[in-house]
Design an enzyme around this catalytic site. Structure first.
Site, PDB file in Angstrom:
ATOM      1  N   ASN A  17     -25.697  54.699  54.840  1.00  0.00           N
ATOM      2  CA  ASN A  17     -25.541  56.160  55.198  1.00  0.00           C
ATOM      3  C   ASN A  17     -24.561  56.219  56.138  1.00  0.00           C
ATOM      4  O   ASN A  17     -24.548  55.991  57.336  1.00  0.00           O
ATOM      5  CB  ASN A  17     -27.121  56.353  55.791  1.00  0.00           C
ATOM      6  CG  ASN A  17     -27.118  58.117  55.847  1.00  0.00           C
ATOM      7  OD1 ASN A  17     -26.051  58.749  55.825  1.00  0.00           O
ATOM      8  ND2 ASN A  17     -28.051  58.623  56.647  1.00  0.00           N
ATOM      9  N   ARG A 112     -25.970  56.855  50.389  1.00  0.00           N
ATOM     10  CA  ARG A 112     -26.474  58.269  50.534  1.00  0.00           C
ATOM     11  C   ARG A 112     -25.158  59.322  50.356  1.00  0.00           C
ATOM     12  O   ARG A 112     -24.232  59.011  51.050  1.00  0.00           O
ATOM     13  CB  ARG A 112     -27.329  58.628  51.794  1.00  0.00           C
ATOM     14  CG  ARG A 112     -27.595  60.096  51.954  1.00  0.00           C
ATOM     15  CD  ARG A 112     -27.947  60.334  53.356  1.00  0.00           C
ATOM     16  NE  ARG A 112     -28.583  61.453  53.393  1.00  0.00           N
ATOM     17  CZ  ARG A 112     -28.239  62.293  54.732  1.00  0.00           C
ATOM     18  NH1 ARG A 112     -27.771  61.724  55.651  1.00  0.00           N
ATOM     19  NH2 ARG A 112     -28.753  63.521  54.587  1.00  0.00           N
ATOM     20  N   HIS A 201     -32.054  67.285  51.610  1.00  0.00           N
ATOM     21  CA  HIS A 201     -33.294  66.530  51.918  1.00  0.00           C
ATOM     22  C   HIS A 201     -34.118  66.014  50.643  1.00  0.00           C
ATOM     23  O   HIS A 201     -35.151  65.879  50.440  1.00  0.00           O
ATOM     24  CB  HIS A 201     -34.323  67.028  52.549  1.00  0.00           C
ATOM     25  CG  HIS A 201     -34.265  67.359  54.110  1.00  0.00           C
ATOM     26  ND1 HIS A 201     -34.611  68.363  54.793  1.00  0.00           N
ATOM     27  CD2 HIS A 201     -33.318  66.646  54.885  1.00  0.00           C
ATOM     28  CE1 HIS A 201     -33.991  68.252  56.132  1.00  0.00           C
ATOM     29  NE2 HIS A 201     -33.207  67.109  56.137  1.00  0.00           N
ATOM     30  N   ARG A 262     -30.906  74.890  64.078  1.00  0.00           N
ATOM     31  CA  ARG A 262     -30.355  75.834  63.054  1.00  0.00           C
ATOM     32  C   ARG A 262     -31.494  76.894  62.929  1.00  0.00           C
ATOM     33  O   ARG A 262     -32.430  77.005  63.219  1.00  0.00           O
ATOM     34  CB  ARG A 262     -30.379  75.218  61.845  1.00  0.00           C
ATOM     35  CG  ARG A 262     -29.233  74.162  61.504  1.00  0.00           C
ATOM     36  CD  ARG A 262     -29.021  73.719  60.172  1.00  0.00           C
ATOM     37  NE  ARG A 262     -28.147  72.741  60.008  1.00  0.00           N
ATOM     38  CZ  ARG A 262     -28.622  71.367  59.390  1.00  0.00           C
ATOM     39  NH1 ARG A 262     -30.119  71.547  59.289  1.00  0.00           N
ATOM     40  NH2 ARG A 262     -27.979  70.338  59.372  1.00  0.00           N
TER      41      ARG A 262
END
Ligand code: ADP
Length: 425
Positions: A17, A112, A201, A262
């Site tokens: 990742n 990923r 996700h 966020r």
């Protein structure tokens, strides 16, 4: 199609990742999902980089696992000028444990990749064409895809002969019907700029919805699940019979739930107002909504533990932030109950979802009309295992299902490179 010669012995997958200045990795054995090595390099390209390497399960079974058994980790600081240097250092660490990148047991590397656009609804075996497609998607994920590409290119340079697979955060959501994926804006403008809801996700939503079906003792095709992935970033998804039919993040991860930093959903006209009335630049607004909003914007903290502690001390700002967070969560549970019609389970996952019993309790409180109820004793139990926290006989099961994105990436990678081999659950 002939299978790989090493099909029987090559059972390990390295999951990478790669972020803009970090590289996280896990080496998994796909016979049982055991983690042979877990680590990360931070601050790549900065003055001092740091590599932390741990061997969580080495020596834990009778297989020929790593040569250096036992727990514990190693830490190395130094300067890793770029991702190539960082990956070389990771390769050294793995080699030191006898599980290096050149070992015949390594079957593949799974990467990923954040944005797969509409092009990738499944994991993809990486070749030059796939790399070019990921590159073409950079405008949709300007921070993430370039970093992911860097990781892929570096790994390919090191082991050009090894199958490498891209697993996309958006892929699971490509099954959303057009009426859920499209924004109600001018179609020509939307199409010209690839503006639509992609969702993120996805690897976690795929894994957790499947594990939830297992927890209910059913096949994923038989159950409707609302997955609430509540980490620092947070998203909800509605999964009908194993397929995603709606999700809360959109063109970018900004839409939807209140997150650590966020805002989630706001009236888009807030941005015009900030531009025209407050005189902020587009970059400043971007930073405000992505980095300085959500829980941190509301109360100065984005860690749910700290927020709970402050609430216990009577802090009103923390209480209001928690209230706004929960209110949004409830609205999504209600909305996705309507989208799904019948909800068999609501599954909480990720840092907050797995650990914050008060968040789960508050999110479900008052939703009896939707068939939701909580068993306070079950909800208070701390465990790393998937578990049911609603009372027996509840119409909708409420569950805590720890996510495992690395295992899911490894699983999808392993399944793709040897389609004739059964993947582990
Ligand atoms: P991400 O992968 O998005 O960075 P995680 O899924 O690891 O995030 O979740 C991190 C968040 O989980 C933290 O910011 C914190 O709010 C929350 N968290 C972690 N542990 C606990 C806990 N024991 N109780 C409450 N919240 C927790």
């Amino acid at each position: 199609m002939s299978s790989y010669d090493a099909a029987d012995t090559a059972t390990r997958v390295l999951v990478l990742n790669s972020g803009s200045s970090s590289l996280k990795y896990q080496l998994l054995d796909m016979r049982d999902g055991a983690r042979l090595a877990v680590g990360m390099v931070e601050r790549i390209g900065e003055k001092t980089s740091r590599l932390v390497h741990t061997l969580p399960e080495s020596g834990g079974d009778s297989s020929d696992g790593g040569s250096s058994g036992g727990e514990g980790g190693r830490e190395r600081t130094g300067r890793f000028a770029d991702h190539a240097k960082a990956l070389e250092a990771v390769a050294d660490e793995l080699a030191h444990d006898g599980i290096g990148l050149d070992s015949p047991e390594l079957a593949a590397i799974g990467h990923r990749v954040v944005h797969g656009g509409l092009r990738f609804s499944e994991p993809a075996l990486i070749d030059d064409g796939v790399l070019a497609e990921i590159e073409r998607l950079v405008p949709l994920a300007p921070l993430h895809n370039p970093a992911n590409l860097l990781g892929i290119r570096t790994a390919r340079a090191l082991r050009p002969d090894l199958p490498q697979v891209a697993v996309f955060d958006t892929a699971f959501h490509t099954t959303m019907p057009e009426y859920a994926a499209r924004y109600a804006i001018d179609t020509a403008t939307a199409d010209a700029h690839r503006i639509r809801r992609y969702g993120f996700h996805g690897t976690s939503h795929a894994y957790v919805s499947r594990r939830t079906a297992e927890l209910l003792g059913k096949d994923p095709s038989e159950v409707n699940v609302i997955v609430l992935h509540l980490g620092n970033g947070a998203s909800a998804s509605a999964v009908a019979g194993g397929r995603c039919v709606d999700t809360s993040m959109g063109l970018t991860p900004l839409e939807g739930l209140v997150m650590g930093t966020r805002s989630g959903d706001i009236d888009p006209a807030v941005t015009f107002h900030l531009r025209r009335v407050a005189g902020m630049s587009v970059d400043e607004i971007d930073e405000l909504l992505n980095k300085k909003s959500g829980l941190v914007g509301l109360c100065g903290d984005n860690d749910m533990r700290e927020i709970r502690r402050r609430i216990d001390e009577g802090d009103e700002r923390a209480r209001l932030a928690f209230g706004i967070y929960i209110h949004r969560l409830k609205k999504y549970i209600g909305a996705y109950s309507a989208v799904l019609g019948r909800v068999d389970a609501v599954a909480f996952t990720a840092g907050v979802g797995e650990n914050a019993a008060e968040v789960r309790e508050a999110a479900v409180a008052g939703l009896e009309a939707l068939g939701l109820a909580m068993d306070a004793k079950r909800n208070a139990v701390r465990s790393g295992e998937p578990r049911i926290v609603s009372p027996d006989g509840a119409r909708t099961v409420v569950a805590v299902v720890p996510t495992d994105e690395e295992l899911e990436i490894a699983r999808q990678t392993f399944a793709l490179i040897g389609e004739d081999r059964p993947a582990i659950a």
